[in-house]
Design a protein around this motif. Structure first.
Motif, short mmCIF file in Angstrom:
data_model
loop_
_atom_site.label_atom_id
_atom_site.label_comp_id
_atom_site.label_asym_id
_atom_site.label_seq_id
_atom_site.Cartn_x
_atom_site.Cartn_y
_atom_site.Cartn_z
N GLY A 1 -1.81 46.02 60.52
CA GLY A 1 -1.24 45.79 61.85
C GLY A 1 -1.25 44.36 62.32
O GLY A 1 -0.86 44.08 63.46
N THR A 47 2.43 43.01 63.17
CA THR A 47 2.99 43.69 64.33
C THR A 47 2.27 43.28 65.61
O THR A 47 2.90 42.97 66.63
N THR A 48 0.93 43.25 65.57
CA THR A 48 0.18 42.89 66.78
C THR A 48 0.41 41.43 67.14
O THR A 48 0.47 41.08 68.33
N LEU A 75 8.75 50.77 68.47
CA LEU A 75 8.18 51.00 67.14
C LEU A 75 7.52 52.37 67.09
O LEU A 75 6.94 52.83 68.08
N ASN A 86 0.87 51.84 66.13
CA ASN A 86 1.54 50.78 66.88
C ASN A 86 1.25 50.84 68.37
O ASN A 86 1.28 49.81 69.05
N ASN A 141 -1.91 48.98 68.47
CA ASN A 141 -1.63 47.56 68.35
C ASN A 141 -1.15 46.98 69.67
O ASN A 141 -1.56 45.89 70.09
#
Length: 383
Positions: free
Chosen positions: A32, A35-36, A216, A221, A224
């Motif tokens: 992650g 994405t984060t 997402l 997610n 995240n």
């Protein structure tokens, strides 16, 4: 990364120089990070210009290149490889560090996971003023942050617990009771979260409750996003602005994107280790017309693929599964033992073409994902 590589050869202190005068958030974890980081950068952008990596280059050269591109940006959101966090923090003295999760990944490169936790813990000890945004549902990241002076605890979720069966501090068993956990040999236990989630809302300090709807997919997610919002709020963003910003993130370096390839609508998912695979598998639509699973075993992936046996491949009923990638045969053996009917087509493009027309999910590890993305870009550009 080439500019960063050259700059570091010329001046090994260049990262510290480029990081000076900025308020920086460092984001790390096994899964992650990209994405984060994208979500954190979006949330911080509500406060001002942000330096960040667009492509996940999370070691020294990529970090230097990202800082150099936005020299005047007062803020930075940096994705950092777990092993690089201590010396990157020494260089940029971050305002905040986001700790996502820790699980086995590339054992031939990084070694056992408890060693990573100890290095993170020692690195954070050198920065007592840094605010640590830590996932209290992850035993190892909780341990890394437990002694820090300023911690914001986020219940970001922890679906994979296979690497947290014993306490990283005492070696005693970890006991679980629903989402709560504790060590049997000490007072080390899950802290009360400052931020937490349900299926619709994000909750925070002082009665904060805000609807959280993301572009997402997946519970991971949502976790995240919670940590990205907590980090941005720590640096002064409003909760509402931060949530609105993270909700706009729809793809990250091609992940979760959909590409039309001939008669197939192809959705791309990335997974790199047992924890990531387990989460990604939960995102597979059971009604798709085909599922291509592509696995390579190059250096960036980790050449040891024994982790395939830790992933549950047993639940693909009624889906046409194709094993693909350089290590398609290894994957095929694992699918056979899982009782999952499949075919083996080593070339991922040909694997997609072998599926019935319609929607195809592609789940691939790092280099397989990268190479297939490039191949699809060439094919669709030439059409």
């Amino acid at each position: 990364m080439i500019g960063g590589l050259v700059a570091l050869k010329i001046d090994p202190t260049i990262m510290a120089q480029l990081g000076a005068g900025r308020r920086t958030v460092v984001i790390t974890g096994t899964n992650g990070k990209s994405t984060t980081t994208r979500m954190t950068a979006a949330a911080l952008a509500t406060l001002g210009e942000v330096a960040t990596q667009a492509d996940g280059a999370n070691m020294d050269a990529g970090i230097v290149a990202a800082l150099n591109v936005r020299r005047d940006a007062p803020l930075a959101a940096l994705e950092v490889d777990e092993l690089h966090v201590p010396h990157v923090c020494d260089a940029v003295n971050p305002a905040a560090v986001v700790l996502l999760n820790l699980s086995r990944d590339q054992l031939d490169r990084v070694g056992e996971i408890n060693m990573i936790e100890r290095k993170l813990r020692a690195g954070l000890e050198r920065h007592p003023e840094t605010v640590v945004i830590a996932n209290c549902d992850d035993v190892l990241m909780t341990s890394a942050a437990y002694d820090a002076a300023h911690v914001v605890w986020v219940a970001a979720g922890g679906g994979w617990v296979g690497d947290s069966v014993s306490c990283p501090r005492t070696g005693e068993p970890i006991l679980w009771d629903g989402p709560h956990w504790r060590s049997t040999g000490s007072d080390f236990a899950r802290p009360e979260p400052d931020w937490w989630l349900d299926s619709s809302y994000l909750y925070g300090p002082d009665g904060v409750k805000v609807a959280l709807s993301l572009a997402l997919p997946g519970n991971a997610n949502r976790g995240n996003a919670a940590q990205a919002v907590a980090a941005a709020v720590t640096l002064g963003a409003s909760v509402e602005d931060a949530v609105a910003a993270v909700s706009t993130v729809s793809e990250v370096a091609g992940r979760y994107s959909t590409v039309q390839y001939g008669s197939h609508s192809v959705r791309m998912l990335l997974a790199k280790n047992p924890a990531g695979w387990q989460e990604a598998l939960s995102m597979i639509d059971p009604d798709v017309d085909g599922l291509v699973i592509a696995v390579n075993g190059q250096v960036p992936d980790g050449e040891d693929l024994s982790w395939l046996w830790d992933v549950r491949f047993e639940h693909f009923e009624g889906v046409q599964v194709v094993a693909s990638g350089e290590r398609a045969t290894d994957l095929g053996v694992r699918l056979t033992y899982a009782g999952s009917p499949h075919t083996v087509v080593r070339d991922p493009l040909k694997a997609i073409a072998s599926c019935p027309p319609g929607r195809v999910e592609v789940l691939a590890n790092y280099t397989a994902f990268r190479d297939l993305g490039r191949a699809l870009a060439r094919e669709t550009r030439d059409v």
